[in-house]
Design a protein around this motif. Structure first.
Motif, mmCIF file in Angstrom:
data_model
loop_
_atom_site.group_PDB
_atom_site.id
_atom_site.type_symbol
_atom_site.label_atom_id
_atom_site.label_comp_id
_atom_site.label_asym_id
_atom_site.label_seq_id
_atom_site.Cartn_x
_atom_site.Cartn_y
_atom_site.Cartn_z
ATOM 1 N N LEU A 1 -0.697 -2.918 1.283
ATOM 2 C CA LEU A 1 -2.117 -2.673 1.118
ATOM 3 C C LEU A 1 -2.806 -4.007 0.851
ATOM 4 N N ALA A 2 -3.807 -4.330 1.657
ATOM 5 C CA ALA A 2 -4.527 -5.584 1.457
ATOM 6 C C ALA A 2 -5.854 -5.288 0.798
ATOM 7 N N SER A 3 -6.237 -6.108 -0.172
ATOM 8 C CA SER A 3 -7.516 -5.914 -0.846
ATOM 9 C C SER A 3 -8.298 -7.220 -0.760
ATOM 10 N N VAL A 4 -9.367 -7.188 0.034
ATOM 11 C CA VAL A 4 -10.165 -8.390 0.294
ATOM 12 C C VAL A 4 -11.569 -8.138 -0.244
ATOM 13 N N PRO A 5 -12.176 -9.133 -0.923
ATOM 14 C CA PRO A 5 -13.492 -8.885 -1.550
ATOM 15 C C PRO A 5 -14.653 -8.744 -0.575
ATOM 16 N N VAL B 1 -13.393 -6.938 6.229
ATOM 17 C CA VAL B 1 -12.621 -7.596 7.287
ATOM 18 C C VAL B 1 -12.002 -6.516 8.162
ATOM 19 N N LYS B 2 -11.653 -6.924 9.373
ATOM 20 C CA LYS B 2 -10.920 -6.028 10.254
ATOM 21 C C LYS B 2 -9.451 -6.238 9.934
ATOM 22 N N GLN B 3 -8.675 -5.188 9.770
ATOM 23 C CA GLN B 3 -7.255 -5.423 9.502
ATOM 24 C C GLN B 3 -6.352 -4.447 10.227
ATOM 25 N N TRP B 4 -5.161 -4.962 10.587
ATOM 26 C CA TRP B 4 -4.147 -4.131 11.214
ATOM 27 C C TRP B 4 -2.783 -4.731 10.904
ATOM 28 N N GLN B 5 -1.729 -4.048 11.360
ATOM 29 C CA GLN B 5 -0.386 -4.536 11.045
ATOM 30 C C GLN B 5 0.391 -4.859 12.300
ATOM 31 N N GLU B 6 1.290 -5.846 12.145
ATOM 32 C CA GLU B 6 2.128 -6.287 13.258
ATOM 33 C C GLU B 6 3.554 -6.436 12.751
ATOM 34 N N ILE B 7 4.440 -6.788 13.664
ATOM 35 C CA ILE B 7 5.826 -7.083 13.292
ATOM 36 C C ILE B 7 6.132 -8.481 13.794
ATOM 37 N N LYS B 8 6.771 -9.286 12.952
ATOM 38 C CA LYS B 8 7.169 -10.621 13.404
ATOM 39 C C LYS B 8 8.667 -10.773 13.183
ATOM 40 N N VAL B 9 9.347 -11.246 14.188
ATOM 41 C CA VAL B 9 10.787 -11.457 14.056
ATOM 42 C C VAL B 9 11.018 -12.940 13.795
ATOM 43 N N TYR C 1 -10.127 -15.382 -3.693
ATOM 44 C CA TYR C 1 -8.769 -14.855 -3.738
ATOM 45 C C TYR C 1 -8.733 -13.448 -3.165
ATOM 46 N N PHE C 2 -7.727 -13.154 -2.406
ATOM 47 C CA PHE C 2 -7.520 -11.778 -1.968
ATOM 48 C C PHE C 2 -6.071 -11.409 -2.282
ATOM 49 N N GLN C 3 -5.776 -10.113 -2.255
ATOM 50 C CA GLN C 3 -4.455 -9.653 -2.662
ATOM 51 C C GLN C 3 -3.830 -8.797 -1.572
ATOM 52 N N VAL C 4 -2.537 -8.956 -1.442
ATOM 53 C CA VAL C 4 -1.784 -8.048 -0.578
ATOM 54 C C VAL C 4 -0.706 -7.418 -1.459
ATOM 55 N N TYR C 5 -0.819 -6.110 -1.632
ATOM 56 C CA TYR C 5 0.143 -5.401 -2.474
ATOM 57 C C TYR C 5 1.249 -4.830 -1.598
ATOM 58 N N TYR C 6 2.479 -4.838 -2.088
ATOM 59 C CA TYR C 6 3.557 -4.209 -1.336
ATOM 60 C C TYR C 6 4.699 -3.880 -2.284
ATOM 61 N N LYS C 7 5.561 -2.986 -1.821
ATOM 62 C CA LYS C 7 6.738 -2.626 -2.618
ATOM 63 C C LYS C 7 7.950 -3.260 -1.990
ATOM 64 N N PHE C 8 8.824 -3.779 -2.821
ATOM 65 C CA PHE C 8 9.988 -4.478 -2.295
ATOM 66 C C PHE C 8 11.140 -4.293 -3.267
#
Lengths: 612, 76
Positions: free
Chosen positions: A379-383, A386-394, A419-426
């Motif tokens: 989840l990205a949180s930008v103040p 913005v346009k956002q989408w997801q990709e895959i990078k190898v 500052y912006f934040q990208v939240y993720y579970k890992f």
């Protein structure tokens, strides 16, 4: 000037048709427009007063469309304190585009929501910062190498507002250079590099009085047509940032030929409108900084830093004149602990959004946050929107590829460096995917070798040489086994020998006898194991050469064994009869000599056999 | 709302040393493995010993090469 006529016309309609939006008036207004760089920053501080009886919860701003199209950033803050308090004491307010019912054409409305309503007679101080890009028009549009760059800026001397304005001033800050011309009205003053309009008093809503300033500005007009910032997180301790710039000089177009000689001899005269270097302000503790363009790094760059920042200065291959383009890449690593944080079982990256370059306008910015493989619930949180989408990078050592959050924003100015934040579970265990892959890779190599060594790759299974090889291998294996057994016998001998000094020290005859018993049984077993091996070697034709040696070894070992046992018996007997130490030594002296000699011979033979 | 910063399980500064040691141990075990393969005949070789040596050697080599990558700036 046709455009202004159109505006005046539009506003006339606006004044006639617009209803009274609310009973607000602006009692005091100061506008400062900064034209020193290519980015135009207009700071407006207003004092808003409510003269009506209703509670007002929003304040409207109007910006003409020709400016609103260039608007990159709009921020309104509430100044609580009296006078000019600093921005730190102020609160940022939400600003939204607003569409009134019968909106006058060519005007864009923005509404500022107030945290609490403004009651009758109350007033508050607002500061509105509007940042515009590509609004300065080069005039003339094309200049040669030696010319200076002249720009046109148009605005209204009167603040365009849906509310009546009681008192207002406008200050235009120009760069420290020549001012070609400016619209002269009453109350206009040019002091040094500051152009002042006003004060004007008691103006009705939607007052508009166009002014034009024509001035010199040779500041770098660095525009990134496209910037791709890739932020790659590695949980092994690094945040890697790679930025691909596609840069253009956005000022007046260069015309005519370019003389490197002229530029080199007098760069500030014969190339005033060009810029030759860019400065990027990187975060502190940035490391592994690199700068290269498409065909490698032969351009100049320098780097210096302290505890607060790292500064990178880069020089493109050629000075940048109007309309000239260059493409380059910069990259740097940042320590993970400065940017990655954990909160309630989630992790988040906290990093700045925009480009680190000073005073750079980015037409299209792509921020790609590459998260480690196995990240979930991203989840990205930008103040700002913005346009956002997801990709895959190898990337390195990946199986499924890494999830990438792509954020796209157009018209980005340094004010967007928030500052912006990208939240993720890992799951922490997922970190060990990469080493496990390496480990299993190496293990597969070993296993392949083991299989290769075990595989029988001979073509003819019945040829004489193949059979001989098989037999020889068998003989080798037998000899090795035999060697192992004999060395076990020898260690049993040592054990038996060692029990004698123990006996003389402690006088414990029983313990000594027990040792003897265990050694005896062990030796008996070993000799039983030895028998089939010797028999095999005797029968094998391949072993005919080494068999005599083996036979000798076995015989000698038996001899040694017998002598040792005899010696042991003698010593124990003597102890039981309580004979003196010297007496015992005399009795076994002759045996001892032979034992030592035999042992030596056996050792030699063992060495010989081991080499087979 | 207490967020704490996350850092790598091993401090970055240790990577060169760690890779040196783990790779040394891994290469020594590999050498032992190949010496064993070369000096024993097909009959006397023990599969268990081969596999155990190979497993331990590959663990050391695997982590060693990971640390080598990290030390040289390839953050995987």
């Amino acid at each position: 000037m046709r455009r202004f006529d159109l505006f005046v016309f539009a506003f006339a309609i606006a004044i006639l048709s617009s209803p009274v939006l609310s009973d607000l008036i602006i009692s005091k207004l100061d506008r400062r427009i900064d034209l020193t760089t290519q980015i135009v920053r207009a700071t407006t501080s207003l004092k808003v007063e409510n003269t009506g009886s209703d509670l007002v919860s929003e304040v409207l701003l109007t910006i003409p469309d020709n400016q609103a199209n260039h608007l990159a950033y709009l921020k309104a803050t509430l100044n609580e304190g009296k006078g000019k308090s600093k921005a730190s004491a102020s609160v940022s307010l939400p600003v939204e585009v607003y569409h009134p019912k019968d909106a006058p054409p060519s005007l864009t409305f923005y509404s500022i929501s107030l945290p609490k309503g403004l009651a009758k007679g109350d007033s508050l101080n607002l500061v509105v910062l509007a940042v515009y890009t590509h609004i300065l028009e080069p005039f003339p549009q094309k200049i040669s190498q030696a010319d200076i760059q002249l720009l046109l800026f148009q605005d209204s001397a009167h603040y365009l507002s849906p509310y009546p304005v009681k008192a207002q001033t406008l200050t235009v800050k120009l760069p420290d250079a020549r001012t070609e011309s400016y619209t002269k009205l009453e109350n206009t003053k040019l002091q040094g590099s500051e152009l002042k309009y006003g004060p004007y008093e008691n103006l009705p809503p939607f007052s508009y009085l166009p002014v034009v300033v024509h001035f010199e500005n040779n500041q770098p007009f660095a525009v990134a047509k496209e910037l791709v910032r890739e932020i790659e997180i590695s949980h092994w301790g690094n945040v890697q940032i790679t930025e691909h710039y596609s840069l253009v000089h956005g000022g007046a177009q260069s015309k005519g030929e370019f003389s490197r000689l002229d530029y080199q001899s007098r760069p500030y005269v014969r190339g005033a409108s060009a810029f030759r270097r860019l400065v990027a302000k990187l975060p502190p503790r940035a490391h592994s900084v690199y700068y290269r363009d498409e065909i490698g790094n032969i351009s100049t760059s320098s780097l210096w830093g302290d505890s607060k920042k790292t500064e990178l200065e880069i020089e493109p291959r050629y000075p940048m004149f109007g309309g000239w383009k260059t493409e380059f890449t910069i990259g740097y690593g940042l320590p993970l602990k400065d940017f990655l944080f954990g909160l309630d079982g989630k992790r988040f990256l906290n990093i700045t959004f925009g480009s680190p370059m000073n005073e750079l306008v980015v037409n299209t910015l792509f921020v790609k946050v590459v998260l480690p493989e196995g990240s979930k619930e991203i989840l990205a949180s930008v103040p700002f929107p913005v346009k956002q989408w997801q990709e895959i990078k190898v990337s390195h050592l990946d199986v499924a590829g890494r999830p990438v959050v792509v954020l796209e924003k157009s018209n980005v100015v340094p004010e967007h460096n928030e500052y912006f934040q990208v939240y993720y579970k890992f799951c922490s265990l997922s970190m060990f995917r990469e080493p496990l892959m390496l480990v299993s890779g190496f293990f597969l190599l070993f296993v392949a070798y083991i299989i290769y060594m075990r595989a029988d790759l001979s073509i003819s299974k019945s040829s004489a040489s193949y059979l001989a090889k098989l037999q020889w291998e068998e003989v080798q294996a037998t000899v090795q086994q035999l060697h192992k057994i004999v060395s076990r016998c020898l260690s049993a001998h040592d054990k038996l020998e060692a029990s004698l000094p123990d006996l003389s020290r402690t006088g414990d005859v029983q313990a000594c006898k027990a040792t003897r018993k265990s050694v005896d049984s062990l030796l008996k077993e070993l000799s039983k194991e030895l028998k089939p091996l010797v028999a095999f070697l005797q029968s094998s034709p391949q072993a005919s050469q080494i068999f005599p040696k083996v036979e000798e070894l076995v015989a000698k070992e038996r001899d040694l064994q017998e002598r040792l046992v005899a010696k042991h018996t003698t010593v124990v007997d003597c102890y039981e009869k309580k004979l003196g130490g010297r007496e015992i030594e005399n009795r076994i002296a002759s045996q001892q000599q032979k034992i030592t000699a035999l042992r030596q011979e056996i050792d030699d033979l063992m060495e010989f056999i081991d080499e087979i | 709302m207490a967020s704490k910063s996350i850092s790598s399980p091993v401090p970055d500064a240790w990577y060169p040393t760690l890779s040196l040691f783990t790779l040394t141990i891994g290469l020594a075990l590999t050498a032992f493995f190949f010496i064993y393969e070369a000096t024993t005949s097909r009959k006397t070789r023990s599969l268990a010993q081969e596999l155990i040596t190979a497993a331990v050697a590959s663990v050391f080599l695997g982590f060693g090469s990971l640390f080598l990558l990290l030390a040289s700036g390839v953050y995987v």
